[in-house]
Design a protein around this motif. Sequence first.
Motif, PDB file in Angstrom:
ATOM      1  N   SER A 144     -47.867  15.154 -26.690  1.00 57.01           N
ATOM      2  CA  SER A 144     -48.385  13.818 -27.010  1.00 57.01           C
ATOM      3  C   SER A 144     -47.341  12.990 -27.752  1.00 57.01           C
ATOM      4  CB  SER A 144     -49.650  13.939 -27.857  1.00 57.01           C
ATOM      5  OG  SER A 144     -50.666  14.608 -27.153  1.00 57.01           O
ATOM      6  N   ILE A 148     -45.299   9.599 -26.353  1.00 51.66           N
ATOM      7  CA  ILE A 148     -45.342   8.309 -27.046  1.00 51.66           C
ATOM      8  C   ILE A 148     -43.921   7.823 -27.351  1.00 51.66           C
ATOM      9  CG2 ILE A 148     -46.047   7.161 -29.191  1.00 51.66           C
ATOM     10  CD1 ILE A 148     -48.449   9.217 -29.184  1.00 51.66           C
ATOM     11  N   VAL A 155     -49.858  11.282 -19.809  1.00 55.45           N
ATOM     12  CA  VAL A 155     -49.630  12.709 -20.018  1.00 55.45           C
ATOM     13  C   VAL A 155     -50.382  13.449 -18.920  1.00 55.45           C
ATOM     14  CG1 VAL A 155     -50.060  14.706 -21.500  1.00 55.45           C
ATOM     15  CG2 VAL A 155     -49.337  12.536 -22.505  1.00 55.45           C
ATOM     16  N   CYS A 202     -52.915  10.530 -28.642  1.00 54.05           N
ATOM     17  CA  CYS A 202     -53.049   9.828 -27.366  1.00 54.05           C
ATOM     18  C   CYS A 202     -54.066   8.693 -27.473  1.00 54.05           C
ATOM     19  CB  CYS A 202     -53.468  10.808 -26.271  1.00 54.05           C
ATOM     20  SG  CYS A 202     -52.191  11.987 -25.794  1.00 54.05           S
ATOM     21  N   LYS A 203     -55.187   8.971 -28.153  1.00 58.22           N
ATOM     22  CA  LYS A 203     -56.213   7.941 -28.283  1.00 58.22           C
ATOM     23  C   LYS A 203     -55.696   6.736 -29.064  1.00 58.22           C
ATOM     24  CE  LYS A 203     -60.785   6.986 -30.188  1.00 58.22           C
ATOM     25  NZ  LYS A 203     -61.898   7.469 -31.022  1.00 58.22           N
ATOM     26  N   LEU A 207     -52.786   6.169 -24.741  1.00 56.93           N
ATOM     27  CA  LEU A 207     -52.004   6.908 -23.745  1.00 56.93           C
ATOM     28  C   LEU A 207     -52.949   7.773 -22.921  1.00 56.93           C
ATOM     29  CD1 LEU A 207     -49.215   7.806 -22.623  1.00 56.93           C
ATOM     30  CD2 LEU A 207     -49.215   9.587 -24.393  1.00 56.93           C
ATOM     31  N   ILE A 209     -54.608  10.538 -20.402  1.00 62.30           N
ATOM     32  CA  ILE A 209     -54.346  11.939 -20.108  1.00 62.30           C
ATOM     33  C   ILE A 209     -55.024  12.271 -18.780  1.00 62.30           C
ATOM     34  CG2 ILE A 209     -54.638  14.331 -20.893  1.00 62.30           C
ATOM     35  CD1 ILE A 209     -55.219  13.116 -23.709  1.00 62.30           C
ATOM     36  N   SER A 234     -59.303   8.175 -20.631  1.00 61.25           N
ATOM     37  CA  SER A 234     -58.727   6.878 -20.993  1.00 61.25           C
ATOM     38  C   SER A 234     -59.672   6.133 -21.920  1.00 61.25           C
ATOM     39  CB  SER A 234     -58.448   6.046 -19.736  1.00 61.25           C
ATOM     40  OG  SER A 234     -59.669   5.668 -19.123  1.00 61.25           O
TER      41      SER A 234
END
Length: 253
Positions: A144, A148, A155, A202-203, A207, A209, A234
């Motif tokens: 992750s 970024i 990802v 990610c959240k 980003l 997944i 997402s």
Amino acid sequence: MKYKRILLKLSGEALMGQQQYGIDAARLMQYAEEIKTAAATGTEIAVVIGGGNIFRGVQAEAFGLDRVQGDYMGMLATVINSMALQSALEKLDVNTRLLSGVTIQRVCEPYIRRRALRHLEKGRVVIFGAGIGSPYFTTDSAASLRAIEIEADVVLKGTRVDGIYTADPEKDASAVRYPEITFDEVMEKNLNVMDMTAFTLCKENNLPIIVFDMNKEGNLQRLIEGEKVGTLVSMKGSEAQQPSATDTLQPAV
């Protein structure tokens, strides 16, 4: 191509194939072939591999070892897997670079963000070894964070099942796959996608997944071309489809 730059996360256990430990040569070459085909489309590819087929840091306490020491041992295991993948790719004439979060000058370059970006821009497959170089962080967190840092579009988490299910499909035959799901729904339903640190990264950075079956030939390229493969996580929650009985798929062998 739908994605200009991706971060592919592979588990160390996946490299075992049908073995109990170590690296299965056939599985390693299969992954290398998949990455080569995907790279040939022009998509820039970075890879993070776990080390669970050799050693996991969380095993340290069971052996009576210090957790920090165990985590560093796990980092070295990821470097071994990364070196194996690099060799497999170079056997297929794919230009690669191995960058490590822990300095190991004789076998890989130290991780420097600008250097990683330059390698990607030159069309090289970049492999990130040794996690983020610090204990108490998993390779999911490394995937992750690196995604970024290199401004990846997505990802891609390659597993042995074809997405995220309502329950473990290998244990519950009635488990149903989610085609799409939001970050919030994953947390509300307590679904196992990544460890919480990695998932939160990610959240917070919006980003996406995608969890997919890496063992099925051609899946990686289909994803890059924009086909709906696996489960997309997402921010677009209200648009995410709910699983239905007709959407049930069997886990990959």
